[in-house]
Design a protein around this motif. Structure first.
Motif, PDB file in Angstrom:
ATOM      1  N   LYS A 210      -2.787  -3.452   2.411  1.00  0.00           N
ATOM      2  CA  LYS A 210      -3.180  -3.981   3.725  1.00  0.00           C
ATOM      3  C   LYS A 210      -4.671  -3.773   3.907  1.00  0.00           C
ATOM      4  O   LYS A 210      -5.206  -2.742   3.493  1.00  0.00           O
ATOM      5  N   VAL A 211      -5.333  -4.751   4.515  1.00  0.00           N
ATOM      6  CA  VAL A 211      -6.743  -4.598   4.889  1.00  0.00           C
ATOM      7  C   VAL A 211      -6.794  -4.629   6.411  1.00  0.00           C
ATOM      8  O   VAL A 211      -6.327  -5.593   7.034  1.00  0.00           O
ATOM      9  N   ASN A 212      -7.315  -3.555   7.006  1.00  0.00           N
ATOM     10  CA  ASN A 212      -7.355  -3.433   8.473  1.00  0.00           C
ATOM     11  C   ASN A 212      -5.967  -3.661   9.076  1.00  0.00           C
ATOM     12  O   ASN A 212      -5.812  -4.408  10.043  1.00  0.00           O
ATOM     13  N   TRP A 213      -4.976  -3.044   8.452  1.00  0.00           N
ATOM     14  CA  TRP A 213      -3.582  -3.057   8.920  1.00  0.00           C
ATOM     15  C   TRP A 213      -2.890  -4.410   8.794  1.00  0.00           C
ATOM     16  O   TRP A 213      -1.764  -4.570   9.232  1.00  0.00           O
ATOM     17  N   ILE A 228     -10.837  -1.047   6.278  1.00  0.00           N
ATOM     18  CA  ILE A 228      -9.919   0.013   5.844  1.00  0.00           C
ATOM     19  C   ILE A 228      -8.831  -0.638   4.994  1.00  0.00           C
ATOM     20  O   ILE A 228      -8.213  -1.618   5.412  1.00  0.00           O
ATOM     21  N   VAL A 229      -8.643  -0.100   3.807  1.00  0.00           N
ATOM     22  CA  VAL A 229      -7.634  -0.636   2.887  1.00  0.00           C
ATOM     23  C   VAL A 229      -6.555   0.422   2.689  1.00  0.00           C
ATOM     24  O   VAL A 229      -6.864   1.575   2.394  1.00  0.00           O
ATOM     25  N   PHE A 234      -0.567   5.081  -2.932  1.00  0.00           N
ATOM     26  CA  PHE A 234      -1.836   5.625  -3.411  1.00  0.00           C
ATOM     27  C   PHE A 234      -2.667   6.271  -2.313  1.00  0.00           C
ATOM     28  O   PHE A 234      -3.308   7.288  -2.510  1.00  0.00           O
ATOM     29  N   GLY A 235      -2.682   5.651  -1.120  1.00  0.00           N
ATOM     30  CA  GLY A 235      -3.488   6.194  -0.034  1.00  0.00           C
ATOM     31  C   GLY A 235      -4.323   5.122   0.630  1.00  0.00           C
ATOM     32  O   GLY A 235      -3.945   3.954   0.661  1.00  0.00           O
ATOM     33  N   ARG A 236      -5.478   5.534   1.146  1.00  0.00           N
ATOM     34  CA  ARG A 236      -6.331   4.602   1.872  1.00  0.00           C
ATOM     35  C   ARG A 236      -7.792   4.814   1.518  1.00  0.00           C
ATOM     36  O   ARG A 236      -8.171   5.881   1.060  1.00  0.00           O
TER      37      ARG A 236
END
Length: 260
Positions: A210-213, A228-229, A234-236
């Motif tokens: 997801k990019v920016n949710w 924000i990815v 894996f995480g962000r």
């Protein structure tokens, strides 16, 4: 509005740019503050860029606590002195049977959105590892409190708290620097999480990114400042500064990274 403004942003950001222009016009026309919904960091960056062009207007962000990722913005005329109450954010504790279940950010968010409210009315969801709290826009908070009785098949209830009861989020964000050959989504994921480009592409195409949710299945999506990815499993990561290029033409990045 100056049509040239669009060229600094992505084409899919145009509707949001138009919305910000409407907010600015409203403040100018009514000479009174306007409160936005919750914005992600990229949207906040766009809003800030546009409001700064209006020399007569000021703005302030607040998401319920100091390090909030999602925040509401108050755009206001010079004369106005904003207070915390102006941001109209309610804080709730999620009561659930801790012995029998484990909650996660995704489960809570899914259930909240499942009550029929838009993501824009929800702020951060934070945890200290056991307790969970959520920030909700005051205008719909009582509706959500009534509607949310289950998360998955577990009974829960939302209890309103005052700001003094905010827990300390357990978050392992670290600051990292790296260089990438391009700002393509698959390339940045592959570099930061040290996996093959092919694997990064596959994760994106199968809906795990997801990019920016917002879900995106385009490995060639070009990232930009404050995006924000999140990568399932894996995480962000967040692009905090784009520092320019190296002699070899690579792009230098300052990142916030949260590893699972």
């Amino acid at each position: 509005m100056d049509a040239n403004v669009y060229q600094h942003f992505r084409s899919e950001e145009r509707p949001f740019i138009d919305t910000v222009e409407d907010w600015i016009e409203q403040v100018n026309m009514q000479y009174a503050p306007v409160l936005t919904e919750f914005l992600d960091p990229r949207q906040a960056f766009i809003l800030e860029t546009l409001v700064r062009q209006e020399s007569e207007l000021k703005f302030r962000f607040f998401g319920g606590y100091e390090a909030a990722e999602r925040s509401r913005c108050l755009i206001f005329p010079n004369y106005y002195e904003p207070s915390q109450e102006d941001f109209e954010i309610d804080l709730f504790n999620v009561h659930y049977p801790k012995k029998f279940t484990v909650l996660s950010h995704g489960k809570i968010l899914g259930s909240l959105v499942g009550t029929g409210i838009r993501r824009e009315f929800l702020g951060d969801i934070i945890s200290d590892g056991e307790n969970w709290q959520v920030f909700i826009a005051k205008e719909i908070s009582s509706y959500v409190q009534l509607q949310l009785s289950k998360i998955g098949n577990v009974k829960v209830r939302l209890e309103e708290l005052s700001y003094v009861d905010i827990l300390i989020p357990k978050d392992g964000w670290t600051n990292e620097n790296t260089t990438v050959s391009s700002l393509r989504l698959d390339n940045v994921i592959s570099t930061v999480f040290n996996i093959s480009r092919q694997r990064a592409k596959q994760l994106t195409e199968t809906g795990k990114v997801k990019v920016n949710w917002a879900p995106t299945q385009r490995p060639d999506f070009v990232l930009d400042l404050l995006d924000i990815v999140s990568i399932r499993g894996f995480g962000r990561l967040q692009i905090q500064v784009i520092e320019g290029t190296t002699k070899k033409g690579k792009i230098r990045l300052d990142l916030g990274v949260l590893r699972k």
